[in-house]
Design a protein around this motif. Structure first.
Motif, short mmCIF file in Angstrom:
data_model
loop_
_atom_site.label_atom_id
_atom_site.label_comp_id
_atom_site.label_asym_id
_atom_site.label_seq_id
_atom_site.Cartn_x
_atom_site.Cartn_y
_atom_site.Cartn_z
N ASN A 76 0.82 -1.21 0.00
CA ASN A 76 0.00 0.00 0.00
C ASN A 76 0.86 1.26 0.00
O ASN A 76 0.40 2.32 -0.43
CB ASN A 76 -0.97 0.00 1.18
N GLU A 77 2.10 1.19 0.44
CA GLU A 77 2.98 2.36 0.45
C GLU A 77 3.37 2.80 -0.95
O GLU A 77 3.80 3.93 -1.15
CB GLU A 77 4.23 2.07 1.28
N ASP A 78 3.20 1.91 -1.93
CA ASP A 78 3.55 2.25 -3.31
C ASP A 78 2.51 3.17 -3.96
O ASP A 78 2.79 3.76 -5.00
CB ASP A 78 3.66 0.98 -4.17
N LEU A 79 1.33 3.30 -3.35
CA LEU A 79 0.21 3.98 -3.99
C LEU A 79 -0.38 5.11 -3.16
O LEU A 79 -0.21 5.15 -1.94
CB LEU A 79 -0.92 2.97 -4.26
N THR A 80 -1.11 5.98 -3.84
CA THR A 80 -1.91 7.02 -3.17
C THR A 80 -3.13 6.37 -2.53
O THR A 80 -3.40 5.18 -2.74
CB THR A 80 -2.41 8.04 -4.21
N ASP A 81 -3.90 7.15 -1.80
CA ASP A 81 -5.15 6.63 -1.23
C ASP A 81 -6.09 6.13 -2.32
O ASP A 81 -6.68 5.06 -2.20
CB ASP A 81 -5.85 7.71 -0.39
N GLU A 82 -6.20 6.91 -3.40
CA GLU A 82 -7.07 6.47 -4.50
C GLU A 82 -6.51 5.19 -5.14
O GLU A 82 -7.26 4.27 -5.45
CB GLU A 82 -7.19 7.56 -5.57
N GLY A 83 -5.21 5.14 -5.32
CA GLY A 83 -4.59 3.95 -5.88
C GLY A 83 -4.83 2.72 -5.04
O GLY A 83 -5.09 1.63 -5.56
N ASN A 84 -4.78 2.88 -3.73
CA ASN A 84 -5.06 1.75 -2.83
C ASN A 84 -6.52 1.33 -2.88
O ASN A 84 -6.82 0.14 -2.87
CB ASN A 84 -4.64 2.08 -1.40
N ALA A 85 -7.42 2.29 -2.94
CA ALA A 85 -8.84 1.96 -3.02
C ALA A 85 -9.14 1.19 -4.30
O ALA A 85 -9.83 0.16 -4.29
CB ALA A 85 -9.70 3.22 -2.93
N PHE A 86 -8.59 1.67 -5.42
CA PHE A 86 -8.80 0.98 -6.70
C PHE A 86 -8.17 -0.41 -6.67
O PHE A 86 -8.78 -1.40 -7.10
CB PHE A 86 -8.24 1.81 -7.86
N THR A 87 -6.95 -0.49 -6.19
CA THR A 87 -6.23 -1.75 -6.16
C THR A 87 -6.93 -2.77 -5.27
O THR A 87 -7.01 -3.95 -5.62
CB THR A 87 -4.77 -1.53 -5.71
#
Length: 146
Positions: A76-87
């Motif tokens: 999760n550290e690789d992504l933004t909040d939106e990136g984590n939600a999508f992922t």
């Protein structure tokens, strides 16, 4: 939270005729797409901006990037909040759509067998085939009906 780790794919039923690096291609494609699509977390943008530049310049393949810049671990550290939600919605191996989309994109050109997806070539040509699918899924997810 760890989404994937290349080491989880080595051994077991992993094809014996492939190098271990082939276990990183599917996740490397996704991570490279996410980082190039504006979903990169601060660890890449602030601490290692050269990572994004290497991807933009295509001076390293997606799988090789994943292994070197992320040590083969997707968290999760690789992504933004939106990136984590999508992922969390799309990439999840049990309930997400990513592997089905990956297989639909590459499956016809691969050898038959239960682990044939490991044979996808870690290349920018492969990435360019997959990118429109990932872009579409992100747009679907962002849409009010998604």
């Amino acid at each position: 939270m760890k989404y994937d780790d290349a080491s989880w794919h080595y051994g077991g039923e992993f094809p014996s005729d492939l190098p271990d690096e082939a276990g990183a291609t599917h996740t490397g494609m996704y991570v490279a797409w996410a980082l190039l699509s504006g979903l990169a977390g601060d660890i890449h943008i602030i601490d290692y901006p050269e990572d994004i530049q290497r991807l933009q310049e295509r001076s390293v393949t997606p799988g090789a990037f994943f292994l070197s810049a992320c040590d083969g671990k997707f968290t999760n550290e690789d992504l933004t909040d939106e990136g984590n939600a999508f992922t969390s919605w799309y990439f999840d191996f049990e309930k997400g759509q990513y592997l089905a989309d990956y297989e639909a994109t590459f499956g016809q050109s691969l050898p038959e067998g239960p682990n044939s997806l490991y044979y996808v070539t870690d290349s920018w040509d492969s990435f360019d085939k997959l990118r429109p699918v990932l872009d579409m899924r992100l747009l679907e997810w962002r849409s009010p009906a998604g």
